[in-house]
Scaffold this motif. Structure first.
Motif, PDB file in Angstrom:
ATOM      1  N   GLU A 196       0.811  -1.217   0.000  1.00 32.30           N
ATOM      2  CA  GLU A 196       0.000   0.000   0.000  1.00 32.30           C
ATOM      3  C   GLU A 196       0.843   1.265   0.000  1.00 32.30           C
ATOM      4  OE1 GLU A 196      -2.512  -0.583   3.399  1.00 32.30           O
ATOM      5  OE2 GLU A 196      -3.961  -1.785   2.259  1.00 32.30           O
ATOM      6  N   ASP A 197       2.136   1.117   0.265  1.00 33.08           N
ATOM      7  CA  ASP A 197       3.052   2.254   0.262  1.00 33.08           C
ATOM      8  C   ASP A 197       3.775   2.297  -1.085  1.00 33.08           C
ATOM      9  OD1 ASP A 197       4.996   4.140   0.599  1.00 33.08           O
ATOM     10  OD2 ASP A 197       5.901   3.238   2.391  1.00 33.08           O
ATOM     11  N   GLU A 198       3.402   3.220  -1.944  1.00 36.18           N
ATOM     12  CA  GLU A 198       3.947   3.280  -3.306  1.00 36.18           C
ATOM     13  C   GLU A 198       5.450   3.512  -3.314  1.00 36.18           C
ATOM     14  OE1 GLU A 198       2.946   5.408  -7.618  1.00 36.18           O
ATOM     15  OE2 GLU A 198       1.958   6.108  -5.771  1.00 36.18           O
ATOM     16  N   SER A 199       5.975   4.148  -2.296  1.00 36.05           N
ATOM     17  CA  SER A 199       7.414   4.418  -2.271  1.00 36.05           C
ATOM     18  C   SER A 199       8.235   3.133  -2.232  1.00 36.05           C
ATOM     19  CB  SER A 199       7.761   5.290  -1.061  1.00 36.05           C
ATOM     20  OG  SER A 199       7.571   4.577   0.158  1.00 36.05           O
ATOM     21  N   ARG A 200       7.630   2.035  -1.782  1.00 35.53           N
ATOM     22  CA  ARG A 200       8.346   0.759  -1.716  1.00 35.53           C
ATOM     23  C   ARG A 200       8.535   0.133  -3.105  1.00 35.53           C
ATOM     24  NH1 ARG A 200       6.716  -3.513   2.620  1.00 35.53           N
ATOM     25  NH2 ARG A 200       8.929  -4.004   2.285  1.00 35.53           N
ATOM     26  N   LEU A 201       7.886   0.690  -4.107  1.00 39.22           N
ATOM     27  CA  LEU A 201       7.947   0.119  -5.453  1.00 39.22           C
ATOM     28  C   LEU A 201       9.013   0.766  -6.315  1.00 39.22           C
ATOM     29  CD1 LEU A 201       4.115  -0.212  -6.187  1.00 39.22           C
ATOM     30  CD2 LEU A 201       5.656  -1.832  -5.056  1.00 39.22           C
ATOM     31  N   ALA A 202       9.881   1.546  -5.709  1.00 46.70           N
ATOM     32  CA  ALA A 202      10.957   2.198  -6.471  1.00 46.70           C
ATOM     33  C   ALA A 202      11.770   1.159  -7.227  1.00 46.70           C
ATOM     34  CB  ALA A 202      11.862   2.982  -5.517  1.00 46.70           C
ATOM     35  N   GLY A 203      12.055   1.477  -8.475  1.00 46.71           N
ATOM     36  CA  GLY A 203      12.858   0.599  -9.320  1.00 46.71           C
ATOM     37  C   GLY A 203      12.035  -0.311 -10.201  1.00 46.71           C
ATOM     38  N   GLY A 220     -10.533  -6.695  -5.727  1.00 47.19           N
ATOM     39  CA  GLY A 220     -11.245  -5.766  -4.859  1.00 47.19           C
ATOM     40  C   GLY A 220     -10.383  -5.159  -3.780  1.00 47.19           C
ATOM     41  N   ILE A 221      -9.076  -5.102  -4.010  1.00 46.53           N
ATOM     42  CA  ILE A 221      -8.142  -4.551  -3.031  1.00 46.53           C
ATOM     43  C   ILE A 221      -7.790  -3.129  -3.439  1.00 46.53           C
ATOM     44  CG2 ILE A 221      -5.868  -4.814  -1.969  1.00 46.53           C
ATOM     45  CD1 ILE A 221      -6.048  -7.815  -2.702  1.00 46.53           C
ATOM     46  N   GLY A 222      -7.810  -2.207  -2.481  1.00 47.99           N
ATOM     47  CA  GLY A 222      -7.501  -0.820  -2.763  1.00 47.99           C
ATOM     48  C   GLY A 222      -8.749  -0.040  -3.144  1.00 47.99           C
ATOM     49  N   ALA A 223      -8.587   1.262  -3.285  1.00 48.81           N
ATOM     50  CA  ALA A 223      -9.694   2.150  -3.631  1.00 48.81           C
ATOM     51  C   ALA A 223      -9.148   3.264  -4.508  1.00 48.81           C
ATOM     52  CB  ALA A 223     -10.325   2.707  -2.362  1.00 48.81           C
ATOM     53  N   PRO A 224     -10.020   3.979  -5.229  1.00 45.93           N
ATOM     54  CA  PRO A 224      -9.534   5.046  -6.124  1.00 45.93           C
ATOM     55  C   PRO A 224      -8.613   6.040  -5.443  1.00 45.93           C
ATOM     56  CG  PRO A 224     -11.865   4.622  -6.507  1.00 45.93           C
ATOM     57  CD  PRO A 224     -11.466   3.791  -5.321  1.00 45.93           C
ATOM     58  N   LYS A 226      -7.014   5.403  -2.631  1.00 43.11           N
ATOM     59  CA  LYS A 226      -6.018   4.687  -1.855  1.00 43.11           C
ATOM     60  C   LYS A 226      -5.651   3.395  -2.596  1.00 43.11           C
ATOM     61  CE  LYS A 226      -4.975   2.982   2.801  1.00 43.11           C
ATOM     62  NZ  LYS A 226      -5.515   2.639   4.137  1.00 43.11           N
ATOM     63  N   PRO A 227      -4.802   3.535  -3.629  1.00 37.26           N
ATOM     64  CA  PRO A 227      -4.473   2.360  -4.440  1.00 37.26           C
ATOM     65  C   PRO A 227      -3.592   1.366  -3.685  1.00 37.26           C
ATOM     66  CG  PRO A 227      -3.110   4.234  -5.077  1.00 37.26           C
ATOM     67  CD  PRO A 227      -4.124   4.754  -4.094  1.00 37.26           C
ATOM     68  N   ALA A 228      -3.607   0.147  -4.191  1.00 36.48           N
ATOM     69  CA  ALA A 228      -2.754  -0.913  -3.650  1.00 36.48           C
ATOM     70  C   ALA A 228      -2.157  -1.679  -4.820  1.00 36.48           C
ATOM     71  CB  ALA A 228      -3.561  -1.840  -2.747  1.00 36.48           C
ATOM     72  N   TRP A 229      -1.102  -2.424  -4.532  1.00 33.42           N
ATOM     73  CA  TRP A 229      -0.401  -3.176  -5.562  1.00 33.42           C
ATOM     74  C   TRP A 229      -0.245  -4.614  -5.078  1.00 33.42           C
ATOM     75  CZ3 TRP A 229       0.341   1.725  -4.053  1.00 33.42           C
ATOM     76  CH2 TRP A 229       0.295   2.728  -5.042  1.00 33.42           C
ATOM     77  N   ARG A 230      -0.689  -5.565  -5.897  1.00 36.39           N
ATOM     78  CA  ARG A 230      -0.707  -6.977  -5.515  1.00 36.39           C
ATOM     79  C   ARG A 230       0.327  -7.755  -6.332  1.00 36.39           C
ATOM     80  NH1 ARG A 230      -3.825 -11.416  -7.730  1.00 36.39           N
ATOM     81  NH2 ARG A 230      -4.084 -13.105  -6.200  1.00 36.39           N
ATOM     82  N   PHE A 231       1.162  -8.487  -5.627  1.00 33.90           N
ATOM     83  CA  PHE A 231       2.173  -9.329  -6.268  1.00 33.90           C
ATOM     84  C   PHE A 231       1.827 -10.789  -6.036  1.00 33.90           C
ATOM     85  CE2 PHE A 231       4.121  -5.264  -5.519  1.00 33.90           C
ATOM     86  CZ  PHE A 231       4.827  -5.038  -6.688  1.00 33.90           C
ATOM     87  N   THR A 232       2.076 -11.611  -7.056  1.00 35.86           N
ATOM     88  CA  THR A 232       1.818 -13.046  -6.982  1.00 35.86           C
ATOM     89  C   THR A 232       3.082 -13.798  -7.386  1.00 35.86           C
ATOM     90  OG1 THR A 232       1.123 -13.380  -9.284  1.00 35.86           O
ATOM     91  CG2 THR A 232      -0.543 -12.547  -7.728  1.00 35.86           C
ATOM     92  N   LEU A 233       2.984 -15.109  -7.377  1.00 36.25           N
ATOM     93  CA  LEU A 233       4.129 -15.936  -7.755  1.00 36.25           C
ATOM     94  C   LEU A 233       4.069 -16.380  -9.217  1.00 36.25           C
ATOM     95  CD1 LEU A 233       4.433 -18.128  -4.540  1.00 36.25           C
ATOM     96  CD2 LEU A 233       5.579 -15.970  -5.090  1.00 36.25           C
TER      97      LEU A 233
END
Length: 740
Positions: A196-203, A220-224, A226-233
């Motif tokens: 949920e912290d966009e700064s962690r996605l640097a690079g 259904g994760i996040g909101a307009p 308050k965006p979120a980013w989902r990672f999978t395997l």
């Protein structure tokens, strides 16, 4: 035995859709509730056909009513079961999984019983000893000999009590390996990481960041606001995260999720592995072999586990020095970059004190005192979640090359069109997509194509399914659904196949933009597909990819070479917005960086092959321990693994190649490197005669792609190259010739 239509199929296709003989499969009717009734019906028909052969008058035996009748006996069952297995791999669901698992023991037991049928074996042996059998020539002689060897290798000469045990363990192996595969898929799908912290996605590249956000939104994760980013395997999410994320802790968490696949409840493969190894070892012992490798490799090019292991050891010895150097260089590179960062921090502090730092262009503008860097031979080990990240940093620094810069030049539609253009020029193939909706498919993204040869003859058709879904297993593969080829009346029936992958999907109105490695994978799988569709073998079970497993990768791996040639890349590597080809400067960097850390790549494959062979050469030891195989197998391949702190676990608990099938690549993973020797050597002929030389392409079709298993693979290679294979081409292509 393999796949074609059955006589009983069309009459009741509505009631038994899996038995429908239609070339264009009606996927919408292949629902889970039909699996049991249809497969039961096919089993009954196949058993009746087997019984008819087994009860024939020994005085009236012919090639047609024994060997060819056996070839036809299991075709409807194989076709139907192939459809079930395919759907389970691309459209898994609880209902389909239950239906598949309910029938798996019955189907496995049926096929295991065939070579153990004493009356059937007596008829085959009786005919094989006749003058008529001795008079067979060509593919029919090959088929008789291969069938006899198949029966003997699968226990036909065993006494009754040992036959019964072999049949039982075959069924148990099928269930255990299916469970192993399910655990890998379920563990992969069960894991996610939400940021949920966009700064962690640097690079992270923009396309990967956007994909992670879309993935979150799809759940259904996040909101307009308050965006979120989902990672999978899944690979399109996993690979860029481990390669580009600057956040070390985030990379670690993702890496730990990936390496835990198959090792934690409720999807733990730990107890399954010793059981699978024990059953395979018992099977080999029942059949008079010292180990499972001796059983499976007896009729492959390597002939024995010891020879395959010696082959890997030879490559390892030729690669070891370069491997050690590459590992050391990466550790030193990270140390140097950290030292630079420390000095830059010091420089900022000294600027506040009005001090001017010394400068030199050699280190990016800053003098790095030798004392600021550890002894280069004792630089600390990298963590395993750091190797991909620092490798990419080092490659960019050394070659000024970022592979992400290639993505805009590899839109999937152009890649596919370019692939078709390459095979048209080299092999004379014409490929036409059917209009959407004109042919049923199992998912809206799937496309259907027809393939024709130089004469305009339709040699076959195929489905293509390229993007990941949660209901679809990982990786990329080719398979066949129907085998046509030359018919008894002199006509030729088309083949039907498929190719699947888990490539980067389209996003935000843009086409799917692929990595170069994904492009190679598409070319690779298409090589397998051509091997099937171009088969001209009238005995179906000898067609196409039904060859020795250390030969089967030659047609696929050779196709990857066209992904590195400027002349072929210019056919399809065009910017998705401007249509411009890859700039010469970027292409030069791509070629220069081609063999970056090639020794590490070589050793990675050798580690897989070595682990696989040792597991099966020493299966009794691992099975007897009854504990975690990881702790026992890792020391045996440690000299092939990149040294890290902490040490990375092996892939043994998620190694679908060797544990997701009763046989599969078990004791055969070395085949990738074995066939790579063949493909590197064979491509030298194209390089000499022209990569688009139609005559050379025709010779490859004639001697390799059309022949299947109608002749010994060593003979086929000699027919194309005019000599035995040579190792030097692979070492040269990998940039390791000097090291060797």
């Amino acid at each position: 035995m393999e796949k074609t239509s059955g006589a009983s199929a069309s009459s009741s296709s509505a009631e038994h859709p899996f038995l429908d003989s239609s070339f264009e499969i009606r996927w919408s009717q292949l629902t889970p509730e039909h699996v049991g009734p249809d497969i039961e019906r096919a089993l009954t028909g196949a058993q009746a056909a087997i019984d008819a052969i087994a009860s024939r008058d020994p005085a009236a035996l012919t090639y047609e009513n024994t060997f060819l009748a056996l070839e036809r006996a299991t075709e409807p069952l194989s076709v139907a079961w192939g459809k079930v297995g395919h759907l389970q791999s691309v459209n898994d669901s609880p209902a389909l999984r239950d239906a598949y698992n309910a029938m798996l023991p019955k189907v496995s037991a049926f096929f295991a019983r065939i070579p153990l049928n004493a009356a059937l074996w007596a008829r085959l042996k009786t005919f094989a000893a006749t003058a008529a059998a001795a008079g067979l020539r060509g593919v029919h002689k090959r088929f008789l000999d291969e069938t006899v060897l198949d029966f003997r290798q699968q226990g036909a000469d065993l006494p009754d009590d040992r036959r019964a045990r072999l049949e039982a363990l075959q069924s148990e192996l099928a269930q255990l390996t299916q469970k192993y595969s399910e655990n890998v898929l379920d563990a992969t799908n069960a894991w996610q990481l939400v940021v949920e912290d966009e700064s962690r996605l640097a690079g992270l590249p923009a396309h990967a960041k956007a994909a992670a956000r879309r993935s979150a939104e799809s759940k259904g994760i996040g909101a307009p606001g308050k965006p979120a980013w989902r990672f999978t395997l899944h690979q399109p999410s996993l690979e860029p995260a481990l390669t580009y994320l600057d956040d070390d802790a985030l990379r670690r968490e993702i890496w730990e999720g990936f390496t835990a696949v198959g090792s934690r409840a409720p999807h733990d493969n730990t107890p399954l592995i010793p059981k699978i190894l024990a059953l395979r070892a018992e099977k080999a012992a029942l059949l008079g072999k010292p180990d499972f490798a001796a059983l499976t490799l007896e009729r492959r090019m390597a002939k024995s586990g010891e020879k395959a292991l010696a082959f890997l050891a030879d490559l390892q010895a030729r690669t070891q020095a370069a491997f050690a150097r590459e590992c050391r260089e990466l550790e030193e590179f990270k140390e140097m970059r950290n030292a630079e960062r420390g000095l830059r921090n010091e420089e900022k502090q000294t600027q506040n004190a009005a001090q001017t730092p010394a400068q030199t262009p050699a280190t990016g503008g800053f003098v790095i005192p030798h004392s600021a860097i550890h002894n280069p031979h004792s630089a600390p080990r990298l963590a395993p979640w750091e190797t991909g990240y620092w490798s990419e940093k080092m490659r960019k620094a050394r070659y000024d090359f970022d592979e992400e810069l290639l993505r805009p030049y590899f839109p999937m539609d152009r890649v596919i069109a370019g692939l078709f253009g390459v095979v048209n020029r080299v092999f004379g193939l014409q490929i036409q997509e059917r209009a959407a909706g004109s042919v049923e498919v199992w998912h809206p993204e799937v496309k259907f194509y027809d393939m024709r040869d130089r004469a305009g003859r339709r040699v076959g058709s195929f489905y293509a399914d390229w993007h990941p879904r949660e209901s679809k297993r990982g990786g990329a593969w080719m398979n066949y659904l129907l085998t046509g080829g030359p018919q008894p009346d002199g006509s030729r029936a088309p083949h039907l196949g498929l190719i699947c992958g888990n490539m980067t999907p389209p996003a935000d109105g843009r086409p799917a933009l692929l990595t170069h490695r994904e492009v190679e994978t598409i070319f690779h799988e298409f090589g397998h597909l051509m091997h099937h569709l171009l088969g001209e073998v009238e005995v179906k079970s000898l067609n196409g990819v039904n060859v020795a497993w250390d030969f089967v990768e030659l047609p696929s791996q050779i196709m990857e070479n066209w992904c590195w040639e400027r002349e072929s890349l210019d056919l399809f590597a065009r910017h998705h917005e401007t249509g411009a080809p890859i700039p010469e400067e970027l292409f030069g960097k791509m070629i220069a960086a081609k063999n970056f850390r090639s020794a590490c790549a070589m050793m990675r494959q050798l580690s897989f092959g070595k682990m696989d062979l040792l597991l099966h050469l020493r299966a009794g030891e691992f099975a007897a321990q009854g504990a975690d195989v990881e702790a026992a197998v890792r020391p045996l391949i440690a000299d092939c693994l990149v040294p890290t702190n902490p040490p990375a676990p092996t892939s043994v608990k998620r190694f679908n190649h060797i544990f997701a099938d009763p046989v599969g690549y078990a004791a055969g993973y070395y085949s990738y490197k074995w066939a790579e020797v063949l493909d590197a050597d064979a491509f030298t002929r194209f390089q000499r005669e022209g990569i688009f030389n139609a005559a050379t392409g025709a010779a490859f079709v004639e001697h390799i792609l059309s022949k299947g298993n109608s002749e010994d693979p060593a003979m086929l290679f000699r027919a194309f190259m005019g000599r035995e294979p040579e190792l030097d081409a692979l070492l040269k292509r990998s940039g390791l010739a000097a090291a060797a």
